[in-house]
Design a protein around this motif. Structure first.
Motif, short mmCIF file in Angstrom:
data_model
loop_
_atom_site.label_atom_id
_atom_site.label_comp_id
_atom_site.label_asym_id
_atom_site.label_seq_id
_atom_site.Cartn_x
_atom_site.Cartn_y
_atom_site.Cartn_z
N ALA A 337 0.83 -1.20 0.00
CA ALA A 337 0.00 0.00 0.00
C ALA A 337 0.87 1.26 0.00
O ALA A 337 0.49 2.28 -0.59
CB ALA A 337 -0.91 0.00 1.22
N LYS A 338 2.03 1.18 0.62
CA LYS A 338 2.94 2.34 0.65
C LYS A 338 3.38 2.72 -0.76
O LYS A 338 3.39 3.90 -1.13
CB LYS A 338 4.16 2.03 1.53
CG LYS A 338 5.15 3.18 1.61
CD LYS A 338 6.35 2.81 2.48
CE LYS A 338 7.35 3.96 2.53
NZ LYS A 338 8.54 3.61 3.36
N ILE A 339 3.74 1.72 -1.55
CA ILE A 339 4.17 2.00 -2.92
C ILE A 339 3.00 2.53 -3.75
O ILE A 339 3.16 3.44 -4.57
CB ILE A 339 4.77 0.74 -3.56
CG1 ILE A 339 6.04 0.32 -2.81
CG2 ILE A 339 5.07 0.95 -5.04
CD1 ILE A 339 6.63 -1.00 -3.27
N THR A 340 1.81 1.97 -3.51
CA THR A 340 0.61 2.47 -4.20
C THR A 340 0.42 3.95 -3.93
O THR A 340 0.21 4.75 -4.86
CB THR A 340 -0.63 1.69 -3.73
OG1 THR A 340 -0.54 0.35 -4.19
CG2 THR A 340 -1.91 2.31 -4.26
N ASN A 341 0.47 4.34 -2.67
CA ASN A 341 0.28 5.75 -2.31
C ASN A 341 1.35 6.63 -2.95
O ASN A 341 1.04 7.72 -3.48
CB ASN A 341 0.32 5.92 -0.79
CG ASN A 341 -0.87 5.27 -0.11
OD1 ASN A 341 -1.92 5.07 -0.72
ND2 ASN A 341 -0.71 4.94 1.16
N GLN A 342 2.58 6.19 -2.91
CA GLN A 342 3.67 6.96 -3.50
C GLN A 342 3.48 7.13 -5.01
O GLN A 342 3.67 8.22 -5.55
CB GLN A 342 5.02 6.29 -3.22
CG GLN A 342 5.48 6.40 -1.78
CD GLN A 342 6.80 5.66 -1.56
OE1 GLN A 342 6.98 4.52 -1.99
NE2 GLN A 342 7.75 6.33 -0.92
N LEU A 343 3.11 6.05 -5.68
CA LEU A 343 2.93 6.12 -7.12
C LEU A 343 1.82 7.10 -7.50
O LEU A 343 1.99 7.93 -8.41
CB LEU A 343 2.61 4.73 -7.68
CG LEU A 343 2.29 4.67 -9.18
CD1 LEU A 343 3.43 5.24 -10.02
CD2 LEU A 343 1.96 3.25 -9.61
N ILE A 344 0.70 7.05 -6.81
CA ILE A 344 -0.43 7.93 -7.13
C ILE A 344 -0.08 9.38 -6.88
O ILE A 344 -0.31 10.25 -7.74
CB ILE A 344 -1.68 7.50 -6.34
CG1 ILE A 344 -2.18 6.13 -6.83
CG2 ILE A 344 -2.79 8.56 -6.45
CD1 ILE A 344 -3.25 5.50 -5.96
N LEU A 345 0.52 9.67 -5.75
CA LEU A 345 0.81 11.07 -5.39
C LEU A 345 1.97 11.65 -6.21
O LEU A 345 1.90 12.80 -6.66
CB LEU A 345 1.11 11.17 -3.89
CG LEU A 345 -0.07 10.76 -2.99
CD1 LEU A 345 0.36 10.78 -1.52
CD2 LEU A 345 -1.27 11.68 -3.19
N LYS A 346 3.01 10.86 -6.43
CA LYS A 346 4.14 11.35 -7.23
C LYS A 346 3.74 11.52 -8.69
O LYS A 346 4.21 12.44 -9.36
CB LYS A 346 5.33 10.39 -7.10
CG LYS A 346 6.04 10.43 -5.75
CD LYS A 346 7.16 9.40 -5.69
CE LYS A 346 7.89 9.44 -4.36
NZ LYS A 346 8.71 10.66 -4.22
N SER A 347 2.89 10.64 -9.18
CA SER A 347 2.43 10.77 -10.56
C SER A 347 1.60 12.03 -10.74
O SER A 347 1.70 12.71 -11.78
CB SER A 347 1.61 9.53 -10.96
OG SER A 347 2.43 8.38 -11.01
N GLN A 348 0.77 12.35 -9.77
CA GLN A 348 0.00 13.59 -9.86
C GLN A 348 0.93 14.80 -9.96
O GLN A 348 0.69 15.72 -10.76
CB GLN A 348 -0.93 13.74 -8.65
CG GLN A 348 -1.75 15.04 -8.68
CD GLN A 348 -2.76 15.11 -7.55
OE1 GLN A 348 -3.68 14.32 -7.48
NE2 GLN A 348 -2.59 16.09 -6.66
N ASN A 349 1.99 14.79 -9.18
CA ASN A 349 2.95 15.90 -9.26
C ASN A 349 3.58 16.02 -10.64
O ASN A 349 3.96 17.11 -11.07
CB ASN A 349 4.04 15.71 -8.20
CG ASN A 349 3.53 15.92 -6.78
OD1 ASN A 349 2.51 16.58 -6.58
ND2 ASN A 349 4.21 15.34 -5.81
N LYS A 350 3.68 14.87 -11.32
CA LYS A 350 4.28 14.86 -12.66
C LYS A 350 3.25 15.01 -13.77
O LYS A 350 3.57 14.86 -14.96
CB LYS A 350 5.09 13.57 -12.86
CG LYS A 350 6.32 13.47 -11.97
CD LYS A 350 7.02 12.14 -12.19
CE LYS A 350 8.28 12.02 -11.32
NZ LYS A 350 9.35 12.93 -11.78
N GLY A 351 1.99 15.26 -13.39
CA GLY A 351 0.97 15.53 -14.39
C GLY A 351 0.21 14.32 -14.89
O GLY A 351 -0.32 14.33 -16.01
#
Length: 394
Positions: A337-351
């Motif tokens: 779940a930690k990696i899931t959260n990181q992927l979603i939030l970091k991807s949003q920052n990258k558009g």
């Protein structure tokens, strides 16, 4: 605006994503700083033609110039609703021929459950563990996830749960059962497809004991799986079909469809067996009609399977354990779940807009508009791989 959003608008979680939206077009959403975000979520599968589709917008504007709400559902003849339900019947197998239009998927679930009880005279409902059918009290009663509903009990009585894809559990469906309600593809559980002809076996069991089968197509319906309706992939026709989300083309809608004999039970004994003020709203029906025409008259449905192949080709990484689903109803399964959260939030920052699933914490939703281009699929998947590389190297 963020402070007002948090102060005056009721929230669903303590930490909303809180993007402030300016406008949207095609496969992109823009914030008030005019930053573009590639949309891999489509309003949680509710915008199948992307944003601001010209055919849909034109239909809405044309209906606005004629009339909006004029009478509660079912009393007046309003062309958009009639044409929509007629087109649904044309594209559905017999005996699915008469549709009741509602305001949302969860309201359609409520109507379907009521219809099953009315038709059978039975009270027992069989649902699936890790199922999600909406959040009103009846829909929550058939949600197979106790953590999300325990605070709101008591709910409907006589609800029993089985495990999706378990043939042994079909023994629990008996002559006491009014209906079995299943998602054609389990959504919140992690985009779980039926296996080993499961739905056909459920269909046979329901026939044997006189129970009705309700299939919830609020997520997989309207072209997302390579067929107009998900059940067409799995050798099974339900007694009651529930749709929503994508049917509205970005407008709020739900619908449940059954045979004429079944649906007419809601007209009498008692009269007004199911009623709604705004169901079948002419502007929303016009949007839905334009959406359904565009999807059925174009090549979008077969293209979903080609686009699925491209996603699966590109989404290869050591942190990705599986890609589940069918067509453009896909979920990346990660290590934690930690990696899931990181992927979603970091991807949003990258558009890039990604999102969670309700119950599977290791899953990342990928349900883009059916209209998404191959170029944008490549672009979005590149962001995902780049972010996963960053996470792995951290």
């Amino acid at each position: 605006m963020t402070s007002e959003f948090l102060k005056y608008q009721a929230q669903t979680t303590p930490h909303p994503l809180a993007l402030e939206i300016s406008h949207a077009n095609g496969s992109f959403i823009y914030d008030t700083n005019n930053k573009a975000y590639l949309d891999f979520v489509a309003g949680v599968s509710a915008s199948p033609l992307g944003h601001n589709h010209p055919r849909v917008i034109r239909a809405i504007k044309q209906q606005l110039d004629k009339y909006m709400h004029v009478m509660v559902y079912g009393e007046y003849i309003q062309k958009p609703a009639v044409e929509l339900t007629k087109l649904l019947a044309k594209n559905l197998p017999k005996p699915l021929e008469k549709t009741y239009l509602t305001n949302s998927g969860t309201e359609a679930i409520e109507g379907a459950l009521k219809l099953a009880k009315r038709a059978t005279g039975r009270s027992e409902i069989i649902a699936a563990n890790k199922a999600y059918h909406g959040n009103t009290m009846g829909s929550m009663s058939v949600m197979g996830f106790e953590e999300r509903k325990q605070a709101f009990r008591p709910l409907l009585p006589d609800v029993r749960f089985i495990n999706f894809n378990s043939i042994k559990d079909l023994e629990k469906i008996t002559t006491q059962t009014a209906c079995v309600i299943l998602e054609t593809i389990q959504g919140g559980a992690g985009f779980i497809e039926p296996a080993n002809n499961y739905l056909a076996k459920v269909r046979k069991k329901c026939n044997d004991v006189g129970a009705l089968l309700i299939l919830d197509e609020i997520q997989p319906g309207i072209g997302r799986t390579g067929k107009l309706f998900g059940f067409e992939n799995y050798n099974c026709i339900p007694d009651i079909l529930v749709t929503g989300k994508a049917l509205g083309g970005g407008m709020p809608i739900g619908a449940f469809t059954a045979s004429t004999n079944l649906m007419d039970l809601l007209m009498d004994n008692p009269k007004l067996g199911h009623i709604t003020t705004f169901g079948g709203h002419p502007v929303i029906a016009a949007s839905a009609l334009a959406t359904l025409k565009e999807i059925t008259e174009s090549e979008l449905i077969p293209q979903t399977l080609e686009k699925e192949k491209l996603f699966r080709k590109l989404l290869v990484h050591s942190l990705i354990k599986d890609v589940r689903g069918k067509g453009l109803m896909l979920a990346i399964i990660l290590d934690s779940a930690k990696i899931t959260n990181q992927l979603i939030l970091k991807s949003q920052n990258k558009g890039l807009i990604l999102f969670w699933l309700l119950f599977e914490e290791k899953a990342v939703r990928i349900t883009p508009p059916l209209t998404i281009s191959e170029e944008d699929i490549i672009k979005g998947c590149s962001i995902i791989i780049d972010v996963l590389n960053e996470i792995q190297q951290a």
